[in-house]
Write a protein that holds these residues in place. Structure first.
Motif, PDB file in Angstrom:
ATOM      1  N   TYR A   1       0.836  -1.211   0.000  1.00 32.06           N
ATOM      2  CA  TYR A   1       0.000   0.000   0.000  1.00 32.06           C
ATOM      3  C   TYR A   1       0.868   1.256   0.000  1.00 32.06           C
TER       4      TYR A   1
ATOM      5  N   ILE B   1       2.789   1.710  -3.424  1.00 32.57           N
ATOM      6  CA  ILE B   1       1.955   2.195  -4.524  1.00 32.57           C
ATOM      7  C   ILE B   1       1.504   3.640  -4.266  1.00 32.57           C
TER       8      ILE B   1
ATOM      9  N   GLU C   1       2.601   6.748  -6.561  1.00 31.53           N
ATOM     10  CA  GLU C   1       1.544   7.534  -7.228  1.00 31.53           C
ATOM     11  C   GLU C   1       1.641   9.001  -6.820  1.00 31.53           C
TER      12      GLU C   1
ATOM     13  N   VAL D   1      -5.617  -5.783  -3.971  1.00 33.88           N
ATOM     14  CA  VAL D   1      -5.498  -4.423  -3.443  1.00 33.88           C
ATOM     15  C   VAL D   1      -5.567  -4.514  -1.919  1.00 33.88           C
ATOM     16  N   PRO D   2      -4.592  -3.927  -1.206  1.00 37.30           N
ATOM     17  CA  PRO D   2      -4.701  -3.932   0.262  1.00 37.30           C
ATOM     18  C   PRO D   2      -6.000  -3.219   0.650  1.00 37.30           C
ATOM     19  N   SER D   3      -6.823  -3.927   1.358  1.00 41.27           N
ATOM     20  CA  SER D   3      -8.134  -3.370   1.669  1.00 41.27           C
ATOM     21  C   SER D   3      -8.170  -2.783   3.073  1.00 41.27           C
ATOM     22  N   GLN D   4      -8.064  -3.645   4.075  1.00 39.52           N
ATOM     23  CA  GLN D   4      -8.040  -3.185   5.464  1.00 39.52           C
ATOM     24  C   GLN D   4      -6.586  -3.167   5.917  1.00 39.52           C
ATOM     25  N   ILE D   5      -6.098  -1.985   6.260  1.00 35.89           N
ATOM     26  CA  ILE D   5      -4.657  -1.854   6.546  1.00 35.89           C
ATOM     27  C   ILE D   5      -4.445  -1.342   7.959  1.00 35.89           C
TER      28      ILE D   5
ATOM     29  N   LEU E   1      -2.506   0.727   9.805  1.00 38.43           N
ATOM     30  CA  LEU E   1      -1.539   1.807   9.540  1.00 38.43           C
ATOM     31  C   LEU E   1      -0.762   2.190  10.792  1.00 38.43           C
TER      32      LEU E   1
ATOM     33  N   TRP F   1       0.106   5.146  12.551  1.00 37.57           N
ATOM     34  CA  TRP F   1      -0.390   6.526  12.475  1.00 37.57           C
ATOM     35  C   TRP F   1       0.655   7.554  12.871  1.00 37.57           C
TER      36      TRP F   1
ATOM     37  N   TYR G   1      -1.166   9.201   4.351  1.00 36.59           N
ATOM     38  CA  TYR G   1      -1.613   8.290   3.285  1.00 36.59           C
ATOM     39  C   TYR G   1      -3.132   8.260   3.103  1.00 36.59           C
ATOM     40  N   PRO G   2      -3.900   8.169   4.180  1.00 31.53           N
ATOM     41  CA  PRO G   2      -5.356   8.259   3.971  1.00 31.53           C
ATOM     42  C   PRO G   2      -5.762   9.587   3.334  1.00 31.53           C
TER      43      PRO G   2
ATOM     44  N   ASP H   1      -5.854   9.422  -0.338  1.00 34.16           N
ATOM     45  CA  ASP H   1      -7.092   8.831  -0.866  1.00 34.16           C
ATOM     46  C   ASP H   1      -8.238   9.819  -0.797  1.00 34.16           C
TER      47      ASP H   1
ATOM     48  N   TYR I   1      -7.231   1.133   8.778  1.00 34.93           N
ATOM     49  CA  TYR I   1      -7.697   2.039   7.723  1.00 34.93           C
ATOM     50  C   TYR I   1      -8.247   1.227   6.553  1.00 34.93           C
TER      51      TYR I   1
ATOM     52  N   LEU J   1      -9.825   0.222   0.605  1.00 33.86           N
ATOM     53  CA  LEU J   1     -10.808  -0.164  -0.412  1.00 33.86           C
ATOM     54  C   LEU J   1     -11.870  -1.018   0.282  1.00 33.86           C
TER      55      LEU J   1
ATOM     56  N   GLY K   1     -11.504  -7.166  -3.951  1.00 34.31           N
ATOM     57  CA  GLY K   1     -10.112  -6.826  -3.639  1.00 34.31           C
ATOM     58  C   GLY K   1      -9.147  -7.062  -4.782  1.00 34.31           C
TER      59      GLY K   1
END
Lengths: 520, 177
Positions: free
Chosen positions: A144, A147, A151, A242-246, A248, A250, A256-257, A260, B30, B33, B150
């Motif tokens: 995550y 990428i 980006e 795709v990393p979904s629940q991460i 983090l 903090w 990073y959030p 998004d 967090y 997605l 995902g």
């Protein structure tokens, strides 16, 4: 801005007062934030070296090697990894609190701009080192970050928008990226040490090691945390997903959030604005008139004794070659760029003698805006307004509790830029001329002076451990020192009331021919 | 007693610090997605056709040039903009004309975009015009894709491989007619 600063200052002051009681002023963590930052740095460096021995660079090898460190040698490698992570987080936390506190203390303007300014690269490098460290684990969090970071970088037209393509799918990923990350993760912290050295250049006797008790407590806390809640990897990176629940971190990754939510351009804008604000902050109003306030040397009264240069907390005084032909080797030379006008040099000058009568009271070094001659005049004025048999003269630091609020019947209060500015001869002067029965020195907390060494030098001068020493003839029972945080006005008032009571007892004893009399 | 209270106070402060560090080191979680969604990623790096025609140099011109500079064609640097369109289930989700990189617009054209979409079956079409044509497309590819929750689905582009490449778990290309 001033309102924010005042609120922060009061908040820190309350915290300092509370922590003074719990840790004692000598070990108060808020007085050793910089040193604690260094402690965390060394923990991160030492554990990082150990982890690197077992770390394999590569897309498939990285995750496995860290897993092996974490679980197969949990008793050492696992603890090391956890220490590495938590000390890194601690470093960010301490750094942020340090920055806020220095801001609240107004220690970023005037001559101090350099230390503030050089804190900025420290900030960036700590974040760069931490983020590259997370990247190296090559788990879902790393994916995550990799990428999102690329980006974000690709958003800049100059980058070209192609870095993120390296993470499109597993086939595109290259081991060289890990080599780059390893290089960054080692080189950036090494270079950080060099920048930290620059950061401290304008401070004399910088404290880079916290007191042993505080260091021991901090290390124990990190160790217990590492054992109770070991740092673990998230599932291995998989570019097909795709990393979904991460989970983090903090401390390092709050931006990073935002990428998004707000988009990369907005985050670049925020980062640029934050950086710019940090850079220009020392020059935003209200500006200091540094050149007007800086200490000035009077060669006719300077004998080149070097005390001012030794006591200056900001390396603003150097001993240069004599230029006036007088029979001394050296003379004090003040750098107006470095001088913060604390007056500690005046307090150290042997010629700052209020007893002088033969010539005008001009010491070898003096503050143009608060000359020592004027201080003597203020002492006389204040003494004239005092009445009663326990008259007290308070010399209060301008950065501590407002001394003028302490004035009252039988108590006169004078503010000076730093308690370290008061030559011990002034105490002798006040008492021996019977301008007051007692003298109170009120300054910042014992653990930390606003001007770094003012309280320390004063304590040493009173204890006859540092020049200029308080003369032996001065009755110590007629001197009271109050070192307390800004928020503790009640401590000042209580101590002064106690002191007044003590002076009354002394007066009674003297009248009866007791011990008070012997002290004369 | 005071000392004891002090030690207890210190223990509480250290515990608070440990809780702070331990918690925020990886919590709260967090959601990058939502779990039921998938991501379609479009990434294109492609050099469009030149804006002007290449001209063959005459022999006189070549003779007048240094030997190492004698390229037979004189081509203008500037490239045409590229038009890219992506449709998902018949709906246009991306439609842009992108100019080439570089001061002289002579570099590659780059496009990068992410689309969070619902997982499941979709009809995907990607089209590109990299020439001066005004009708039709130079590259077009359509497929029925099945996105799992995902999934990271990539629309890549490689002119040497025929244009758009769909990288995903389940891709059934639609025959081009």
């Amino acid at each position: 801005m001033s309102f924010v600063k005042r609120v922060l200052r009061m908040a820190f002051s309350w915290l300092e007062a509370g922590l003074d009681r719990i840790f004692t002023p000598a070990c108060n963590p808020l007085y050793h934030l910089g040193a604690l930052g260094f402690l965390y740095y060394w923990v991160v460096a030492a554990t990082g070296i150990y982890l690197f021995i077992f770390f394999d660079t590569g897309i498939t090898e990285a995750y496995g090697s860290i897993d092996s460190i974490t679980y197969e040698q949990w008793y050492l490698g696992g603890v090391m990894r956890s220490l590495h992570r938590y000390a890194s987080d601690g470093m960010v936390a301490i750094m942020m609190v340090h920055m806020l506190r220095e801001f609240s203390l107004d220690r970023y303007r005037g001559a101090r701009w350099f230390t503030w300014f050089t804190g900025l690269p420290v900030l960036w490098m700590v974040f760069a080192a931490g983020i590259s460290g997370y990247w190296m684990v090559w788990d879902m969090l790393a994916q995550y970050i990799a990428i999102a970071t690329t980006e974000w970088l690709d958003w800049l037209p100059i980058v070209g928008g192609t870095i993120a393509r390296n993470f499109l799918n597993p086939a595109r990923l290259d081991d060289r990226f890990f080599t780059l990350m390893v290089f960054m993760h080692i080189f950036v912290p090494l270079f950080l040490l060099f920048v930290l050295w620059i950061h401290l250049q304008r401070l004399t006797r910088p404290v880079i090691n916290p007191p042993r008790l505080l260091a021991g407590g901090t290390l124990l806390m990190l160790l217990v945390l590492s054992v109770v809640k070991p740092a673990e990897s998230q599932p291995p990176a998989n570019l097909d997903l795709v990393p979904s629940q991460i989970g983090l971190d903090w401390f390092y990754l709050p931006a990073y959030p935002l990428m998004d939510m707000l988009g990369n351009g907005m985050v670049w804008g925020l980062v640029a604005f934050g950086t710019l604000l940090f850079v220009v902050l020392p020059w935003l109003p209200p500006l200091r008139r540094a050149a007007e306030k800086a200490a000035v040397v009077d060669l006719a009264n300077c004998n080149g004794c070097t005390r001012c240069a030794e006591d200056c907390p900001y390396a603003a005084i150097e001993m240069g070659r004599r230029t006036d032909g007088r029979p001394f080797d050296r003379q004090a030379v003040v750098s107006t760029d470095l001088c913060v006008a604390c007056g500690i040099c005046v307090g150290s000058c042997p010629t700052a003698m209020p007893f002088r009568r033969a010539s005008e009271l001009i010491p070898g070094i003096d503050l143009p805006e608060t000359p020592i001659r004027e201080l003597r005049d203020r002492v006389h004025e204040a003494a004239e307004g005092l009445a009663g048999d326990t008259r007290i003269m308070v010399f209060g630091c301008a950065h501590g509790y407002d001394a003028s609020a302490l004035a009252g019947p039988g108590v006169a209060a004078l503010r000076i830029p730093c308690i370290g500015m008061l030559p011990p001869a002034f105490i002798d002067y006040v008492l021996s001329r019977h301008l007051a029965e007692g003298v109170v020195l009120a300054g910042c907390s014992e653990g930390e002076c606003h001007n770094r060494h003012g309280v320390r030098w004063t304590v040493d001068r009173l204890a006859r451990a540092r020049d200029p020493m308080l003369r032996k003839r001065v009755p110590r029972e007629r001197i009271e020192t109050v070192w307390a945080p800004l928020a503790e006005g009640w401590t000042h008032r209580r101590r002064i009331a106690d002191f007044a009571a003590r002076l009354r007892r002394l007066a009674a004893e003297e009248a009866a021919g007791g011990p008070g009399k012997a002290a004369e | 007693m005071a000392d004891m209270l002090r030690w207890i106070g210190q223990a509480v402060i250290y515990a608070g610090m440990a809780l702070w560090l331990g918690h925020f080191a990886n919590r709260p979680v967090y959601t990058h997605l939502p779990p039921e969604q998938a991501l379609i990623k479009l990434s294109v790096v492609h050099g469009a056709q030149r804006k002007g025609e290449c001209r063959k140099r005459t022999q006189e011109e070549l003779d007048a040039m240094n030997p190492n500079m004698r390229t037979p064609y004189d081509c203008p640097r500037e490239r045409l903009p590229i038009a890219i369109q992506v449709l998902l289930d018949g709906e246009v989700i991306y439609d842009r004309s992108i100019i080439a990189a570089g001061l002289a617009r002579g570099g590659s054209t780059r496009a990068y975009e992410r689309f969070a979409v619902a997982s499941g079956r979709h009809e995907l079409v990607a089209r590109m015009v990299d020439s001066a044509r005004t009708e039709g497309y130079d590259f077009e590819r359509a497929a029925t894709i099945e996105l799992s929750p995902g999934e990271n689905f990539v629309i890549d582009f490689r002119a040497e491989s025929g244009g758009f490449l769909f990288n995903g778990k389940s891709v059934t290309y639609t025959p081009q007619g």
